[in-house]
Design a protein around this motif. Sequence first.
Motif, PDB file in Angstrom:
ATOM      1  N   MET A  36       0.848  -1.238   0.018  1.00 57.98           N
ATOM      2  CA  MET A  36      -0.040  -0.056   0.066  1.00 57.98           C
ATOM      3  C   MET A  36       0.784   1.217   0.071  1.00 57.98           C
ATOM      4  SD  MET A  36      -2.984  -1.094   2.553  1.00 57.98           S
ATOM      5  CE  MET A  36      -4.278   0.241   2.330  1.00 57.98           C
ATOM      6  N   LEU A  37       1.920   1.220   0.914  1.00 56.02           N
ATOM      7  CA  LEU A  37       2.780   2.130   0.792  1.00 56.02           C
ATOM      8  C   LEU A  37       3.537   2.437  -0.662  1.00 56.02           C
ATOM      9  CD1 LEU A  37       4.434   4.618   2.505  1.00 56.02           C
ATOM     10  CD2 LEU A  37       6.055   2.798   3.012  1.00 56.02           C
ATOM     11  N   SER A  38       3.951   1.424  -1.152  1.00 57.39           N
ATOM     12  CA  SER A  38       4.707   1.625  -2.267  1.00 57.39           C
ATOM     13  C   SER A  38       3.696   1.948  -3.615  1.00 57.39           C
ATOM     14  CB  SER A  38       5.330   0.231  -2.618  1.00 57.39           C
ATOM     15  OG  SER A  38       6.263   0.053  -1.745  1.00 57.39           O
ATOM     16  N   GLN A  39       2.430   1.688  -3.444  1.00 60.84           N
ATOM     17  CA  GLN A  39       1.522   2.243  -4.293  1.00 60.84           C
ATOM     18  C   GLN A  39       1.170   3.664  -4.342  1.00 60.84           C
ATOM     19  OE1 GLN A  39      -2.305   0.388  -3.807  1.00 60.84           O
ATOM     20  NE2 GLN A  39      -2.389  -0.230  -6.017  1.00 60.84           N
ATOM     21  N   GLY A  40       0.988   4.035  -3.057  1.00 64.61           N
ATOM     22  CA  GLY A  40       0.904   5.502  -2.921  1.00 64.61           C
ATOM     23  C   GLY A  40       2.412   6.351  -3.237  1.00 64.61           C
ATOM     24  N   ALA A  54      -4.790  10.486  -5.565  1.00 61.90           N
ATOM     25  CA  ALA A  54      -4.877   9.038  -5.430  1.00 61.90           C
ATOM     26  C   ALA A  54      -3.730   8.570  -4.374  1.00 61.90           C
ATOM     27  CB  ALA A  54      -4.546   8.293  -6.827  1.00 61.90           C
ATOM     28  N   ALA A  55      -2.190   9.397  -4.681  1.00 59.34           N
ATOM     29  CA  ALA A  55      -1.587   8.893  -3.557  1.00 59.34           C
ATOM     30  C   ALA A  55      -2.103   9.259  -2.177  1.00 59.34           C
ATOM     31  CB  ALA A  55      -0.165   9.522  -3.903  1.00 59.34           C
ATOM     32  N   ARG A  56      -2.397  10.459  -2.019  1.00 60.03           N
ATOM     33  CA  ARG A  56      -3.018  10.741  -0.726  1.00 60.03           C
ATOM     34  C   ARG A  56      -4.156   9.595  -0.053  1.00 60.03           C
ATOM     35  NH1 ARG A  56      -3.474  15.344   2.629  1.00 60.03           N
ATOM     36  NH2 ARG A  56      -4.594  14.322   4.588  1.00 60.03           N
ATOM     37  N   ALA A  57      -5.124   9.234  -1.023  1.00 61.03           N
ATOM     38  CA  ALA A  57      -6.070   8.345  -0.723  1.00 61.03           C
ATOM     39  C   ALA A  57      -5.610   7.021  -0.290  1.00 61.03           C
ATOM     40  CB  ALA A  57      -7.024   8.043  -1.692  1.00 61.03           C
ATOM     41  N   PHE A  58      -4.644   6.777  -0.940  1.00 62.47           N
ATOM     42  CA  PHE A  58      -3.851   5.147  -0.461  1.00 62.47           C
ATOM     43  C   PHE A  58      -3.416   5.249   0.805  1.00 62.47           C
ATOM     44  CE2 PHE A  58      -4.549   4.113  -5.057  1.00 62.47           C
ATOM     45  CZ  PHE A  58      -5.035   2.726  -4.942  1.00 62.47           C
ATOM     46  N   LEU A  59      -2.302   6.416   0.872  1.00 63.35           N
ATOM     47  CA  LEU A  59      -1.707   6.619   2.137  1.00 63.35           C
ATOM     48  C   LEU A  59      -2.482   6.876   3.398  1.00 63.35           C
ATOM     49  CD1 LEU A  59       1.208   9.095   0.849  1.00 63.35           C
ATOM     50  CD2 LEU A  59       1.366   6.594   1.320  1.00 63.35           C
ATOM     51  N   ASP A  60      -3.663   7.458   3.177  1.00 65.40           N
ATOM     52  CA  ASP A  60      -4.644   7.505   4.145  1.00 65.40           C
ATOM     53  C   ASP A  60      -5.241   6.294   4.626  1.00 65.40           C
ATOM     54  OD1 ASP A  60      -4.390  10.279   4.606  1.00 65.40           O
ATOM     55  OD2 ASP A  60      -5.999  10.824   3.250  1.00 65.40           O
ATOM     56  N   ASP A  61      -5.622   5.620   3.544  1.00 65.25           N
ATOM     57  CA  ASP A  61      -6.195   4.188   3.784  1.00 65.25           C
ATOM     58  C   ASP A  61      -5.102   3.259   4.720  1.00 65.25           C
ATOM     59  OD1 ASP A  61      -8.415   4.352   2.542  1.00 65.25           O
ATOM     60  OD2 ASP A  61      -7.989   3.602   0.740  1.00 65.25           O
ATOM     61  N   LEU A  62      -3.903   3.276   4.174  1.00 69.19           N
ATOM     62  CA  LEU A  62      -2.800   2.785   5.128  1.00 69.19           C
ATOM     63  C   LEU A  62      -2.890   3.003   6.525  1.00 69.19           C
ATOM     64  CD1 LEU A  62      -0.181   1.035   5.273  1.00 69.19           C
ATOM     65  CD2 LEU A  62       1.129   2.941   4.313  1.00 69.19           C
ATOM     66  N   GLU A  73       3.902   5.095   9.326  1.00 67.17           N
ATOM     67  CA  GLU A  73       4.504   6.348   9.896  1.00 67.17           C
ATOM     68  C   GLU A  73       5.205   7.030   8.664  1.00 67.17           C
ATOM     69  OE1 GLU A  73       6.228   9.194  11.859  1.00 67.17           O
ATOM     70  OE2 GLU A  73       4.753   7.761  12.659  1.00 67.17           O
ATOM     71  N   ARG A  74       5.736   6.012   7.805  1.00 68.71           N
ATOM     72  CA  ARG A  74       6.316   6.762   6.556  1.00 68.71           C
ATOM     73  C   ARG A  74       5.219   7.287   5.866  1.00 68.71           C
ATOM     74  NH1 ARG A  74       9.576   3.086   2.921  1.00 68.71           N
ATOM     75  NH2 ARG A  74       9.838   4.996   1.767  1.00 68.71           N
ATOM     76  N   ALA A  75       3.984   6.746   5.657  1.00 64.36           N
ATOM     77  CA  ALA A  75       2.847   7.495   5.236  1.00 64.36           C
ATOM     78  C   ALA A  75       2.565   8.724   5.569  1.00 64.36           C
ATOM     79  CB  ALA A  75       1.770   6.688   5.013  1.00 64.36           C
ATOM     80  N   ARG A  76       2.578   8.774   6.896  1.00 61.30           N
ATOM     81  CA  ARG A  76       2.347  10.303   7.716  1.00 61.30           C
ATOM     82  C   ARG A  76       3.326  11.280   7.189  1.00 61.30           C
ATOM     83  NH1 ARG A  76       1.649   6.468  11.641  1.00 61.30           N
ATOM     84  NH2 ARG A  76      -0.474   6.227  12.426  1.00 61.30           N
ATOM     85  N   ARG A  77       4.536  10.672   7.291  1.00 60.18           N
ATOM     86  CA  ARG A  77       5.579  11.664   6.868  1.00 60.18           C
ATOM     87  C   ARG A  77       5.653  12.118   5.416  1.00 60.18           C
ATOM     88  NH1 ARG A  77       9.030   8.047   9.833  1.00 60.18           N
ATOM     89  NH2 ARG A  77       9.962   7.422   7.719  1.00 60.18           N
ATOM     90  N   LYS A  78       5.086  11.408   4.361  1.00 58.37           N
ATOM     91  CA  LYS A  78       4.982  11.827   3.203  1.00 58.37           C
ATOM     92  C   LYS A  78       3.882  12.567   2.862  1.00 58.37           C
ATOM     93  CE  LYS A  78       7.094  10.483   0.147  1.00 58.37           C
ATOM     94  NZ  LYS A  78       8.260  11.084  -0.487  1.00 58.37           N
TER      95      LYS A  78
END
Length: 83
Positions: A36-40, A54-62, A73-78
């Motif tokens: 999921m992270l890599s997809q975002g 779309a990236a934001r949606a995937f990272l939010d879902d993660l 945690e990486r998604a939050r930073r991104k």
Amino acid sequence: LLGDCLYELGRYNEAISEYESFIQLAPQHARVPSAMLSQGLAFIELGTESDLQAARAFLDDLIELYPDSPEAERARRKIQILE
């Protein structure tokens, strides 16, 4: 892992498809948060406004599904960088 290879080759659309296939085929697998992270991140690399949304949606879902994971945690930073 095919998604990771495609991502490294810069073939982001194909990587996104592979990550999605993996997530759909093995939703309980331990590597789903990583996919999921890599997809975002792949959507971010594509760089259009709709891809960034779309990236934001995937990272939010993660973050919602796996809040305590290192990937979340990486998604939050991104997400902070995107804002």
